[in-house]
Design an enzyme around this catalytic site. Sequence first.
Site, PDB file in Angstrom:
ATOM      1  N   LYS A  34     -53.587  22.909  47.597  1.00  0.00           N
ATOM      2  CA  LYS A  34     -53.717  24.347  47.342  1.00  0.00           C
ATOM      3  C   LYS A  34     -52.401  24.843  46.763  1.00  0.00           C
ATOM      4  O   LYS A  34     -51.346  24.696  47.383  1.00  0.00           O
ATOM      5  CB  LYS A  34     -54.027  25.102  48.646  1.00  0.00           C
ATOM      6  CG  LYS A  34     -53.869  26.631  48.542  1.00  0.00           C
ATOM      7  CD  LYS A  34     -54.214  27.348  49.849  1.00  0.00           C
ATOM      8  CE  LYS A  34     -53.836  28.836  49.768  1.00  0.00           C
ATOM      9  NZ  LYS A  34     -54.158  29.582  51.014  1.00  0.00           N
ATOM     10  N   LYS A  72     -52.944  42.077  51.862  1.00  0.00           N
ATOM     11  CA  LYS A  72     -52.275  41.802  53.136  1.00  0.00           C
ATOM     12  C   LYS A  72     -51.338  42.945  53.493  1.00  0.00           C
ATOM     13  O   LYS A  72     -50.872  43.661  52.599  1.00  0.00           O
ATOM     14  CB  LYS A  72     -51.431  40.520  53.007  1.00  0.00           C
ATOM     15  CG  LYS A  72     -52.216  39.226  52.932  1.00  0.00           C
ATOM     16  CD  LYS A  72     -51.265  38.036  52.813  1.00  0.00           C
ATOM     17  CE  LYS A  72     -52.023  36.726  52.742  1.00  0.00           C
ATOM     18  NZ  LYS A  72     -52.782  36.407  53.960  1.00  0.00           N
ATOM     19  N   GLU A 126     -58.715  32.914  49.782  1.00  0.00           N
ATOM     20  CA  GLU A 126     -58.731  32.435  48.401  1.00  0.00           C
ATOM     21  C   GLU A 126     -58.456  30.940  48.284  1.00  0.00           C
ATOM     22  O   GLU A 126     -58.896  30.303  47.327  1.00  0.00           O
ATOM     23  CB  GLU A 126     -57.713  33.217  47.563  1.00  0.00           C
ATOM     24  CG  GLU A 126     -56.251  32.720  47.639  1.00  0.00           C
ATOM     25  CD  GLU A 126     -55.629  32.788  49.022  1.00  0.00           C
ATOM     26  OE1 GLU A 126     -56.120  33.567  49.857  1.00  0.00           O
ATOM     27  OE2 GLU A 126     -54.668  32.042  49.280  1.00  0.00           O
ATOM     28  N   ARG A 174     -59.559  28.354  49.859  1.00  0.00           N
ATOM     29  CA  ARG A 174     -60.780  27.523  49.861  1.00  0.00           C
ATOM     30  C   ARG A 174     -61.506  27.637  48.528  1.00  0.00           C
ATOM     31  O   ARG A 174     -62.173  26.693  48.095  1.00  0.00           O
ATOM     32  CB  ARG A 174     -61.663  27.917  51.056  1.00  0.00           C
ATOM     33  CG  ARG A 174     -62.180  29.327  51.012  1.00  0.00           C
ATOM     34  CD  ARG A 174     -62.628  29.839  52.375  1.00  0.00           C
ATOM     35  NE  ARG A 174     -61.503  30.202  53.241  1.00  0.00           N
ATOM     36  CZ  ARG A 174     -61.619  30.645  54.481  1.00  0.00           C
ATOM     37  NH1 ARG A 174     -62.821  30.796  55.023  1.00  0.00           N
ATOM     38  NH2 ARG A 174     -60.562  30.949  55.197  1.00  0.00           N
TER      39      ARG A 174
HETATM   40  N1  BES Z   1     -52.484  31.785  52.827  1.00  0.00           N
HETATM   41  C1  BES Z   1     -53.232  32.393  53.869  1.00  0.00           C
HETATM   42  C2  BES Z   1     -53.072  31.675  55.205  1.00  0.00           C
HETATM   43  C3  BES Z   1     -51.701  31.730  55.819  1.00  0.00           C
HETATM   44  C4  BES Z   1     -51.386  32.735  56.703  1.00  0.00           C
HETATM   45  C5  BES Z   1     -50.773  30.756  55.546  1.00  0.00           C
HETATM   46  C6  BES Z   1     -50.139  32.766  57.280  1.00  0.00           C
HETATM   47  C7  BES Z   1     -49.529  30.798  56.128  1.00  0.00           C
HETATM   48  C8  BES Z   1     -49.205  31.799  57.002  1.00  0.00           C
HETATM   49  C9  BES Z   1     -54.711  32.393  53.503  1.00  0.00           C
HETATM   50  O1  BES Z   1     -54.985  32.494  52.156  1.00  0.00           O
HETATM   51  C10 BES Z   1     -55.310  33.571  54.164  1.00  0.00           C
HETATM   52  O2  BES Z   1     -54.961  34.660  53.807  1.00  0.00           O
HETATM   53  N2  BES Z   1     -56.211  33.331  55.101  1.00  0.00           N
HETATM   54  C11 BES Z   1     -56.831  34.390  55.812  1.00  0.00           C
HETATM   55  C12 BES Z   1     -58.290  34.057  55.925  1.00  0.00           C
HETATM   56  C13 BES Z   1     -59.131  35.195  56.409  1.00  0.00           C
HETATM   57  C14 BES Z   1     -59.190  36.302  55.370  1.00  0.00           C
HETATM   58  C15 BES Z   1     -60.517  34.687  56.696  1.00  0.00           C
HETATM   59  C16 BES Z   1     -56.178  34.450  57.191  1.00  0.00           C
HETATM   60  O3  BES Z   1     -55.830  33.406  57.746  1.00  0.00           O
HETATM   61  O4  BES Z   1     -55.983  35.559  57.674  1.00  0.00           O
HETATM   62 ZN    ZN Z   2     -53.529  31.862  50.877  1.00  0.00          ZN
HETATM   63 MN    MN Z   3     -55.075  34.501  51.515  1.00  0.00          MN
END
Ligand code: BES
Ligand code: ZN
Ligand code: MN
Length: 502
Positions: free
Chosen positions: A267, A279, A351, A353
């Site tokens: 990724k 975010k 995103e 996935r």
């Molecule tokens: N890149 C993030 C996951 C992440 C969070 C990596 C904190 C490192 C530190 C990923 O793209 C994401 O935003 N995931 C969301 C998924 C949710 C919207 C289902 C998450 O984990 O909140």
């Molecule tokens: Zn991400």
């Molecule tokens: Mn994300």
Amino acid sequence: MKPTFAKPGLPGTGVVVVFAVKGPTLLATGKKLDEKTGGILTRAMRGNRFDGSKGQTLDVLAPAETRLDRVLIVGLGKAADDIDDLAMQNLGGTIFTNVRRAKSGKAALALDTIPDSKLSVPNIAAQIAFGVRLRSYRFDKYRTKEKEDAKPSIKSVTIHCAGDANARKAYKTLDQIADGVFFTRDLVSEPANIIYPETLANEAKSLAKLGVKVQVLGEAQMKKLGMGSLLGVGQGSARESKLVVMEWKGGKQTKSKSDLPIAFVGKGVTFDTGGISIKPASGMEDMKWDMGGSAVVIGLMKALAGRKAKVNAVGVVGLVENMPSSTAQRPGDVVTSMSGQTIEVINTDAEGRLVLADALWYCKERFKPKFMINLATLTGAIIVSLGSRHAGLFSNNDTLAERIAEAGKAVDELMWRMPLHEDYDKMINSEIADMQNIGGRGAGSITAAQFLQRFVDKTPWAHMDIAGVTWSKTDAPTVPKGGTAFGVRLLDRLVTDYYEGK
Ligand code: BES
Ligand code: ZN
Ligand code: MN
């Protein structure tokens, strides 16, 4: 900082490092020095509860009768129990932190024969050197005002030992692995105005000089391939999305099934704002390292090529920037992936996935690999589950999962297996498309893995969710805080132990 090896013997000035086993019992060079100085080392050890335990250190400053600045005594522990590769790497890291401010810029280690050790002296020397180098990593290119004496002053670490030629030889491979680790750490540490899909692809292209075949696909080519899932994530960004394909052909080149490549998929979200599902501001700067999975794949390819691994390996990384803008995808949009499966994008922040869906499918279709391992900073939920010691491991293949976990133990990059199950899979069914990109409230890391599994078909596959381990807030013996490159050493070890010349 690259450590070097030399014949037994020590310089008369500067910082020297001698070793003691549990007791404490000094090894030969320390003993000699102790005699020469009227027992100063013995007295210092006794007076400071130094018993030679593994990792213990004791400083003896400017010992009389010598012209030395310091003698650092380092504990090896019980030779028969405590001396192994990992312990010696950690010791190397500890030694580095103890000598990095040496004004002379030089440290010399006296590695004498160690009674009862299972490892040979040259091997111990090589592992210590590996630890020294791994810990010496520093990302300081943007600190233009740092004073010279605030920086580490150490310029050379020399390990004096019998069989120094063998130590040099054993270290050579480790040094190539460290090159891969450093490359990954650099890429992860760079901010997102410097590293974005095009520039990250250019960094990958630099592997061509090591004999890696590197191909970069742009948006037009990906559109032709039908990669609507990956492209949807990047469509809000001014930076063009890229897919990079790296091939290292170190194995036999035949059409036979046994010579099919192994594949690593990463990724590479060069910045993850969350997109329209934006975010919160606090901590968003961390999302510069949301390309950590791709950086591990690139660093791994560098390590494999650098040490000329006898394996056919493919690296595929999907590079995008997830931005909100008038062209960004919206919650509720439906995209069609290269596999033909349609996805309802409920949350634009899920995103990774979407990027991997097309990268995995492409990799499988084009290379028919023996297995695919993907790495991704995929979910915050894996940090809730496992914190930052273990990364999450998901797999449709028990043998592959066990091998990955074993390789992880060998290099101290720990994996913890998580479940896959069709009942979790149901959680991502959509009302209007083949699936949606998020599940319900619970099991966030598992539903993400279930999503990926829909794009690997029958290929043996493992997913490493490295969100909790890609960036470290604290120093560890061989991993200074910052980008860790977790995964490079693990996967290199996996290749060495199970897939080279086999
Ligand atoms: N890149 C993030 C996951 C992440 C969070 C990596 C904190 C490192 C530190 C990923 O793209 C994401 O935003 N995931 C969301 C998924 C949710 C919207 C289902 C998450 O984990 O909140
Ligand atoms: Zn991400
Ligand atoms: Mn994300």
